[in-house]
Design a protein around this motif. Structure first.
Motif, PDB file in Angstrom:
ATOM      1  N   LEU B  36     -68.976   1.159 -34.442  1.00 31.94           N
ATOM      2  CA  LEU B  36     -69.808   2.359 -34.572  1.00 31.94           C
ATOM      3  C   LEU B  36     -71.060   2.231 -33.714  1.00 31.94           C
ATOM      4  N   THR B  39     -70.074   2.739 -30.012  1.00 34.62           N
ATOM      5  CA  THR B  39     -69.781   4.156 -29.792  1.00 34.62           C
ATOM      6  C   THR B  39     -71.064   4.965 -29.738  1.00 34.62           C
ATOM      7  N   ARG B 112     -75.496  15.618 -35.378  1.00 33.21           N
ATOM      8  CA  ARG B 112     -74.123  16.121 -35.246  1.00 33.21           C
ATOM      9  C   ARG B 112     -73.302  15.896 -36.506  1.00 33.21           C
ATOM     10  N   HIS B 116     -72.108  19.116 -38.783  1.00 37.08           N
ATOM     11  CA  HIS B 116     -70.690  19.466 -38.881  1.00 37.08           C
ATOM     12  C   HIS B 116     -70.037  18.862 -40.118  1.00 37.08           C
ATOM     13  N   ARG B 117     -70.827  18.161 -40.919  1.00 34.53           N
ATOM     14  CA  ARG B 117     -70.374  17.554 -42.171  1.00 34.53           C
ATOM     15  C   ARG B 117     -69.331  16.460 -41.968  1.00 34.53           C
ATOM     16  N   SER B 118     -69.144  15.998 -40.728  1.00 33.57           N
ATOM     17  CA  SER B 118     -68.180  14.910 -40.538  1.00 33.57           C
ATOM     18  C   SER B 118     -68.715  13.611 -41.137  1.00 33.57           C
ATOM     19  N   VAL B 120     -69.157  13.105 -44.094  1.00 37.18           N
ATOM     20  CA  VAL B 120     -68.362  12.845 -45.298  1.00 37.18           C
ATOM     21  C   VAL B 120     -67.141  11.987 -44.959  1.00 37.18           C
ATOM     22  N   LEU B 121     -66.567  12.229 -43.780  1.00 31.24           N
ATOM     23  CA  LEU B 121     -65.395  11.457 -43.379  1.00 31.24           C
ATOM     24  C   LEU B 121     -65.778  10.001 -43.095  1.00 31.24           C
ATOM     25  N   TYR B 122     -66.977   9.806 -42.548  1.00 27.86           N
ATOM     26  CA  TYR B 122     -67.440   8.435 -42.325  1.00 27.86           C
ATOM     27  C   TYR B 122     -67.689   7.740 -43.666  1.00 27.86           C
ATOM     28  N   LEU B 123     -68.347   8.461 -44.560  1.00 24.40           N
ATOM     29  CA  LEU B 123     -68.761   7.828 -45.815  1.00 24.40           C
ATOM     30  C   LEU B 123     -67.582   7.628 -46.761  1.00 24.40           C
ATOM     31  N   ALA B 124     -66.453   8.310 -46.508  1.00 24.47           N
ATOM     32  CA  ALA B 124     -65.249   8.052 -47.296  1.00 24.47           C
ATOM     33  C   ALA B 124     -64.512   6.833 -46.750  1.00 24.47           C
ATOM     34  N   GLY B 296     -74.518  11.900 -48.407  1.00 27.23           N
ATOM     35  CA  GLY B 296     -73.209  11.361 -48.764  1.00 27.23           C
ATOM     36  C   GLY B 296     -72.765  11.765 -50.149  1.00 27.23           C
ATOM     37  N   SER B 297     -73.718  12.013 -51.046  1.00 30.89           N
ATOM     38  CA  SER B 297     -73.336  12.310 -52.423  1.00 30.89           C
ATOM     39  C   SER B 297     -73.132  13.807 -52.640  1.00 30.89           C
ATOM     40  N   ARG B 298     -73.264  14.592 -51.574  1.00 26.18           N
ATOM     41  CA  ARG B 298     -73.073  16.026 -51.768  1.00 26.18           C
ATOM     42  C   ARG B 298     -71.659  16.465 -51.468  1.00 26.18           C
TER      43      ARG B 298
END
Lengths: 314, 298
Positions: B36, B39, B112, B116-118, B120-124, B296-298
């Motif tokens: 990460l 990147t 970003r 874009h709420r991505s 959430v995908l990282y935090l999952a 992350g908790s939302r």
């Protein structure tokens, strides 16, 4: 089944101030596809976020794939995939690049990530468009890309939050078929949420119903839809004929009530239930009254009934 | 055309292998964090992103390199006895470019994913929110450090080519790099925190410009006014605590790294400057961690 449950919760509770998102939820989820049903705000997304370790429960415990959600949430996030309900794709990246990146964020090496991303994108049905920026995708394509990133690291369990949201009927059917394949062919346990009962009836092996943060029911889909022992009878004619039949049957000791154009007969007493005696009785009564029998069928329950029962109980 | 009909026995047919499980090695959390980080660093310079997004960072880098190459040319050709500008002061002189780089690239790393709420995908995934925030901050810190260090290295190379005293130059270049590390930590923190709160890129850029460029301008003006008009020198030094750039300049002045401030920073002001600089970077980092944890908790 002998397998430990994929998810097990004990007294799981989440309160936001005075809002009770989840109250004392104790439930087990096994392999295959499990549907999580409930109206908006029933606590479905909250449950998933707690299981992922993104939200801390107010009380209670849960284990996912044998790991405790509070102590080992990192280990859990290594083994599960998550497809959120809302939009979560950056518009300026192609699905291919994005899914590769997400695979790497789950710990796959560079070449494995590329290989898996190509494989999974093919399975979810994103073809040439995978190389285009996702900002130009239709809702259906976005849902597929979201599903692909949830599967790319070959999780043991995926949480799919409203995967059919915003899809047209054809795309909805495709998505549901895909969900079913993930559970059966891919061998990945699935927890899929929806507020549409009919959808989950089709694809899930097990259904958990939440209502206002409470567990309403958890059982195999087959049990929900099992025969209730009741019968539905319809005769030619109008409500007058329907009522004549109902009254005559009531005199013979059956409990009847009108339902639409039909007469619903509650499970008959044991002596009539034997060997289909009740069917003969209905036939004879109809013949005596000179009514034309149009339909005689077992009454199956629908998932909706669970809500009706639950509502009546509260 | 019977030979075009599908024939399962024919070689060269693509078979659907069905779903294949992955049983290869999975990297641990440190490797994921490193990935990460790299990147993020690449993205800060537009690498691995669209061609358009490379223009801004590289244009700014070229602009901050140009004076350094000219200085090197002059020093090498004329054989001056010393560099016309110190390493630390060169960074100060190009501060507008450094601030613009931070303001324009911080949203790439901090807005970003949130907009874009991505996120959430990282935090999952295995990385937790605090680690994610820390790694992003490290990416931007190194990106800014590279931005300031590359011209410094060019200047140093020029000094070596023209045969200036090696130990003197090495000492002052190392001082400059150390100060740049502290500067990068502060600037990355401030611009990152602003970008993580104001998710629209335009607002984030304007916010960072206000905090880094406008605020520094005001601080410099106040420092000068206090020095020329007032009789209390400590006001002039004290005001310098208010912006990352005046902290950098003050510390460079105190450390004898060749930067002039209206009033020399000395005595108890030196530890005060150092502490405030570290606290500023730490506070921004904590702010970022809190922000990502909340999202992350939302």
């Amino acid at each position: 089944m002998g397998h430990p449950p994929v998810i097990s919760t004990a007294g799981l509770t989440k309160h936001y101030g005075t809002v009770h998102a989840l109250t004392d939820l104790t439930v087990d989820v096994g392999e295959g596809v499990t549907g999580l049903v409930g109206a908006n705000g029933a606590g479905k997304s909250t449950l998933i976020k707690i299981l992922l370790g993104l939200l801390e429960p107010t009380g209670g415990h849960a284990r996912v794939l044998g790991h405790d959600i509070e102590q080992e949430s990192q280990e859990i996030r290594r083994l599960v995939g998550y497809m959120p309900e809302h939009d979560c794709l950056p518009p300026d990246v192609s699905a291919s690049d994005f899914v590769v990146h997400m695979a790497r964020m789950s710990g796959l090496g560079a070449s494995a990530a590329r290989e898996r991303a190509a494989d999974v994108l093919r399975h979810v049905g994103l073809d040439e468009e995978r190389y285009r920026p996702m900002g130009g995708y239709s809702t259906g394509m976005k849902q597929r890309a979201k599903l692909a990133q949830a599967l790319v690291h070959d999780p043991r369990l995926v949480f799919l939050d409203e995967p059919t949201n915003g899809l047209d009927p054809a795309a909805r059917t495709d998505m549901l078929r895909l969900v079913q394949r993930i559970g059966s062919d891919f061998g990945i346990a699935v927890l899929v949420t929806s507020h549409l009962l009919g959808e989950l009836e089709q694809v899930s092996d097990h259904v958990i119903v939440l209502d206002g943060g409470h567990l309403l029911r958890s059982s195999a889909t087959g049990e929900f839809l099992q025969r209730t022992g009741s019968l539905l009878v319809e005769v030619v004619g109008t409500e007058v004929e329907r009522d004549r039949l109902g009254e005559a049957l009531a005199q013979r000791g059956l409990t009847c009530r009108p339902r639409g154009a039909m007469v619903a007969i509650d499970p008959p007493p044991p002596e009539l239930a034997e060997g289909g005696a009740v069917h003969d009785l209905i036939r004879d009564v109809a013949a005596d009254l000179g009514l034309g029998l149009m339909r005689l069928q077992p009454d199956r329950r629908h998932l909706e009934d669970v809500f009706l029962e639950g509502g009546a109980r509260v | 055309m019977s030979d075009l009909t599908p024939d399962s026995g024919r070689p060269g047919v693509i078979h659907d292998l069905g779903y294949r499980h992955f049983d290869g090695v999975r990297e641990g959390t440190p490797a994921i964090a490193r990935n990460l980080f790299v990147t993020g660093l690449r993205h800060a310079y537009g690498l691995g992103r669209s061609g358009k997004s490379k223009v801004m960072p590289f244009l700014l880098l070229a602009m901050s390199l140009l004076p350094a190459t000219i200085v090197v040319g002059v020093v090498v050709l004329t054989g001056l006895g010393e560099l016309p500008v110190s390493y630390a002061d060169y960074t100060n002189q190009t501060q507008l470019l450094v601030s613009l780089f931070a303001a324009s690239q911080a949203p790439v790393l901090f807005s970003r994913d949130l907009r874009h709420r991505s996120i959430v995908l990282y935090l999952a995934r295995p990385l937790a929110a605090p680690v994610f925030a820390l790694v992003r901050w490290l990416s931007l810190t190194l990106a800014i450090l590279l931005f300031t260090a590359i011209p410094t290295v060019v200047l140093f190379a020029g000094a070596m080519l023209s045969g200036l005293d090696k130990s003197d130059q090495t000492t002052s270049v190392l001082k400059a790099i150390a100060l740049q590390v502290l500067l990068a930590m502060m600037v990355a923190g401030v611009s990152g925190l602003i970008s993580s709160v104001s998710l629209r890129r335009g607002f984030a850029v304007v916010g960072s410009v206000m905090a880094l460029i406008v605020l520094t301008g005001i601080v410099t003006v106040m420092q000068n006014i206090a020095y020329y008009e007032g009789d209390n020198e400590s006001v002039s030094v004290g005001v310098g605590l208010l912006s990352p750039w005046s902290l950098y300049n003050g510390l460079a002045n105190a450390w004898d790294a060749g930067v002039d401030t209206p009033v020399p920073v000395n005595g108890a002001w030196v530890p005060a400057y150092a502490i405030v600089a570290v606290l500023l970077a730490a506070a921004c980092l904590l702010g970022l961690v809190a922000r990502f944890r909340k999202v992350g908790s939302r």
